[in-house]
Scaffold this motif. Structure first.
Motif, PDB file in Angstrom:
ATOM      1  N   ASP A  37       0.831  -1.205   0.000  1.00  0.00           N
ATOM      2  CA  ASP A  37       0.000   0.000   0.000  1.00  0.00           C
ATOM      3  C   ASP A  37       0.863   1.252   0.000  1.00  0.00           C
ATOM      4  O   ASP A  37       0.511   2.264  -0.617  1.00  0.00           O
ATOM      5  CB  ASP A  37      -0.980  -0.002   1.169  1.00  0.00           C
ATOM      6  N   HIS A  38       2.047   1.184   0.644  1.00  0.00           N
ATOM      7  CA  HIS A  38       2.967   2.315   0.612  1.00  0.00           C
ATOM      8  C   HIS A  38       3.532   2.505  -0.791  1.00  0.00           C
ATOM      9  O   HIS A  38       3.681   3.646  -1.260  1.00  0.00           O
ATOM     10  CB  HIS A  38       4.115   2.098   1.597  1.00  0.00           C
ATOM     11  N   VAL A  39       3.839   1.395  -1.448  1.00  0.00           N
ATOM     12  CA  VAL A  39       4.336   1.461  -2.825  1.00  0.00           C
ATOM     13  C   VAL A  39       3.279   2.073  -3.740  1.00  0.00           C
ATOM     14  O   VAL A  39       3.573   2.935  -4.571  1.00  0.00           O
ATOM     15  CB  VAL A  39       4.733   0.062  -3.330  1.00  0.00           C
ATOM     16  N   ALA A  40       2.036   1.646  -3.559  1.00  0.00           N
ATOM     17  CA  ALA A  40       0.942   2.165  -4.381  1.00  0.00           C
ATOM     18  C   ALA A  40       0.769   3.666  -4.188  1.00  0.00           C
ATOM     19  O   ALA A  40       0.544   4.406  -5.158  1.00  0.00           O
ATOM     20  CB  ALA A  40      -0.354   1.434  -4.051  1.00  0.00           C
ATOM     21  N   LYS A  41       0.868   4.123  -2.947  1.00  0.00           N
ATOM     22  CA  LYS A  41       0.727   5.557  -2.672  1.00  0.00           C
ATOM     23  C   LYS A  41       1.805   6.363  -3.380  1.00  0.00           C
ATOM     24  O   LYS A  41       1.542   7.454  -3.906  1.00  0.00           O
ATOM     25  CB  LYS A  41       0.780   5.802  -1.164  1.00  0.00           C
ATOM     26  N   GLN A  42       3.014   5.838  -3.408  1.00  0.00           N
ATOM     27  CA  GLN A  42       4.102   6.529  -4.095  1.00  0.00           C
ATOM     28  C   GLN A  42       3.841   6.595  -5.601  1.00  0.00           C
ATOM     29  O   GLN A  42       4.124   7.621  -6.240  1.00  0.00           O
ATOM     30  CB  GLN A  42       5.426   5.812  -3.818  1.00  0.00           C
ATOM     31  N   LEU A  43       3.291   5.516  -6.145  1.00  0.00           N
ATOM     32  CA  LEU A  43       3.005   5.472  -7.582  1.00  0.00           C
ATOM     33  C   LEU A  43       1.869   6.409  -7.971  1.00  0.00           C
ATOM     34  O   LEU A  43       1.717   6.737  -9.156  1.00  0.00           O
ATOM     35  CB  LEU A  43       2.660   4.042  -7.999  1.00  0.00           C
ATOM     36  N   GLU A  44       1.078   6.836  -6.985  1.00  0.00           N
ATOM     37  CA  GLU A  44      -0.048   7.732  -7.253  1.00  0.00           C
ATOM     38  C   GLU A  44       0.304   9.196  -7.016  1.00  0.00           C
ATOM     39  O   GLU A  44      -0.564  10.070  -7.086  1.00  0.00           O
ATOM     40  CB  GLU A  44      -1.244   7.321  -6.386  1.00  0.00           C
ATOM     41  N   GLU A  45       1.582   9.458  -6.766  1.00  0.00           N
ATOM     42  CA  GLU A  45       2.022  10.841  -6.628  1.00  0.00           C
ATOM     43  C   GLU A  45       2.093  11.501  -8.009  1.00  0.00           C
ATOM     44  O   GLU A  45       2.299  10.822  -9.022  1.00  0.00           O
ATOM     45  CB  GLU A  45       3.399  10.894  -5.958  1.00  0.00           C
TER      46      GLU A  45
END
Length: 208
Positions: free
Chosen positions: A36-44
């Motif tokens: 979920d942390h990886v996904a949040k970074q990809l949504e920046e």
């Protein structure tokens, strides 16, 4: 990278995966990756996930600060199955690509690397050595979510319905952790699986 182990840790919402991750990190020296942390970074802004979502749903999901309106996106995913499938189809492949890169970097300093995700069942690759499933009874999961996140029971059940069933989790799992008991009990289960005690962890963590 010899003798390293890359584990996928999965389980439904409210099952207590964070508790297990903390134990693995603290007592067994595992390197931890949370999807979920990886996904949040990809949504920046400027990232591939951000660009894909804006293309799919339009500029109305972008706020005045140039970032995604997470509340709008969350509502779409929660209420609309087609929207949820669109988001998953865009984000999940990007997440797994990044998770694999992070895991391969982490094994340089950790013999054990654990990648956590409720959606690991959807990963098509044979990248992980094993899949571990964190089991907790549904009623207990609901009570945890109500207490920790303030969710209604209806919302909890809706979220659980959108995830794999217990049967599906168990079918894919190489190892099941019963997370209903004490930390001592959970530690014993993991110790038996890994064949190493917490006291021995210093001999297998590759610190620089």
């Amino acid at each position: 990278m010899d003798n390293h182990r890359i584990i996928a840790l999965t389980g439904g919402v409210g099952s207590g995966k964070s508790r297990i991750l903390e134990l693995l990190k603290k007592e067994f020296g595992a390197g931890i990756i949370q999807t979920d942390h990886v996904a949040k970074q990809l949504e920046e802004p400027g990232q591939a996930g951000f660009e894909g979502l804006v293309k799919a749903f339009g500029e109305e999901i972008v706020g005045g600060d140039g970032r995604l309106k997470k509340d709008v996106l969350a509502r779409l995913v929660f209420e609309d199955e087609e929207a949820r499938n669109t988001v998953n189809g865009l984000i999940h492949p990007l997440v797994w690509e990044q998770v694999q890169a992070l895991a391969l970097a982490a094994v340089k300093t950790h013999w054990l690397v654990v990648a956590e995700s409720a959606l690991v069942l959807e990963n098509p690759d044979d990248f992980f050595h094993e899949i571990w499933y964190v089991y907790t009874a549904k009623n207990e999961r609901i009570q945890r979510l109500i207490k920790s996140r303030g969710y209604s029971e209806k919302r909890c059940l809706k979220m659980m319905d959108g995830q794999p069933s217990e049967e599906e989790y168990r079918r894919c799992a190489d190892f099941v952790i019963d997370n209903s008991g004490s930390m001592e009990d959970v530690t014993g289960q993991i110790r038996g699986k890994l064949g190493i005690t917490p006291a021995e962890r210093g001999s297998v963590v590759r610190d620089n």
